[in-house]
Design an enzyme around this catalytic site. Structure first.
Site, PDB file in Angstrom:
ATOM      1  N   CYS A   1     -36.817   5.550  26.347  1.00 32.54           N
ATOM      2  CA  CYS A   1     -38.137   6.069  25.976  1.00 32.54           C
ATOM      3  C   CYS A   1     -38.726   5.389  24.753  1.00 32.54           C
ATOM      4  O   CYS A   1     -39.919   5.069  24.722  1.00 32.54           O
ATOM      5  CB  CYS A   1     -38.068   7.577  25.754  1.00 32.54           C
TER       6      CYS A   1
ATOM      7  N   HIS B   1     -36.575  11.870  21.725  1.00 28.52           N
ATOM      8  CA  HIS B   1     -37.536  11.412  22.728  1.00 28.52           C
ATOM      9  C   HIS B   1     -38.782  10.896  22.030  1.00 28.52           C
ATOM     10  O   HIS B   1     -39.259  11.474  21.050  1.00 28.52           O
ATOM     11  CB  HIS B   1     -37.923  12.528  23.703  1.00 28.52           C
TER      12      HIS B   1
ATOM     13  N   ASP C   1     -46.931   9.363  28.875  1.00 28.23           N
ATOM     14  CA  ASP C   1     -45.491   9.102  28.803  1.00 28.23           C
ATOM     15  C   ASP C   1     -45.055   8.220  29.961  1.00 28.23           C
ATOM     16  O   ASP C   1     -45.245   8.568  31.127  1.00 28.23           O
ATOM     17  CB  ASP C   1     -44.721  10.429  28.847  1.00 28.23           C
TER      18      ASP C   1
END
Length: 258
Positions: A69, A109, A124
């Site tokens: 991520c 994250h 995202d």
């Protein structure tokens, strides 16, 4: 240094002269999810580098690897701001829906907040198979994409002031929490993510430092490869086969170009 903007366009398959606007983000997110895999091979192989714009450009756009991520959303963030969009990075805490608790690793994250016409959206491309594929407004409306339904809920917790909720297509019958994030702590310096990379690589409770995991979305589902299995969702049908090491290497090359 190589031009991130042109390299990113080439990697996800869009033209060099296509204008990038808020209205084209749905397409950008779908193309990114289908062409850049979520994967932890550098963690597994102990070949990590410092998190910098140059290193991530080389890893993802020159060497055509994927990432986790903090890499995937950082490279997308750089692409968005280079094309004039008002984006910032934020950190969040992933929710464990099996044990009904937030993971012990803390805010590992990384995601993106984007402001358009005085409204803020979550964007995202670094959440594995759980990608919204569209900007999700912080105002609470549900968005529906090829991957399911997604919404943002206002919360007041130690983990942040909002959380992403999702109902994945063909998989979920009820809403579940994806992660909480803090919209009040905007990040523009990706070197902060070196801390995250260290936690992911070294923490005993990290789920990414034990076995290889590679996944990406497809036009009709997603594919996931580990060192022991290959899983494919195709129009709601699940196929999973056990594999050995030679098959792992073949599938890694065939489906992910790695």
């Amino acid at each position: 240094m190589d031009d991130l903007n042109s390299l990113f366009r080439k990697r996800i398959g869009i033209s060099a002269n296509e204008e990038i606007t808020f209205e084209t983000l749905n397409y950008i997110l779908e193309q990114t999810a289908q062409n850049i895999p979520f994967e932890n091979l550098c963690i597994i192989n102990n070949k990590t580098n410092d998190i910098t714009r140059e290193n991530m450009t080389n890893k993802i756009l020159v060497k055509n690897e994927g990432g986790l991520c903090y890499e995937l959303n950082s490279i997308l963030y750089f692409f968005l701001i280079e094309n004039g969009l008002n984006a910032h990075l934020v950190r969040g805490v992933v929710y464990d829906n099996v044990h009904h608790e937030y993971v012990a690793l803390g805010r590992t994250h990384v995601t993106i907040l984007l402001t358009h016409e005085k409204q803020t959206f979550l964007v995202d491309t670094g959440f594995g198979g759980n990608l919204p594929l569209k900007p999700v407004p912080l105002s609470g409306e549900t968005v529906t994409s090829n991957n399911g339904k997604f919404r943002i809920k206002k919360v007041d917790s130690e983990h942040g002031d909002y959380c992403l909720e999702m109902k994945l297509k063909h998989k979920d019958t009820d809403w579940k929490i994806g992660y909480a994030f803090d919209s009040r702590e905007l990040i523009n310096d990706v070197s902060q993510f070196n801390e995250i990379q260290t936690i992911i690589a070294e923490h005993p409770k990290s789920s990414f430092n034990k076995n290889p995991l590679i996944t990406r979305l497809t036009p009709d589902g997603n594919i996931t490869l580990t060192n022991s299995s290959f899983t494919e969702w195709h129009n709601g049908t699940l196929t999973k086969v056990e594999i050995d090491d030679p098959a792992f290497k073949d599938l890694l090359k065939k489906h992910f170009g790695l």
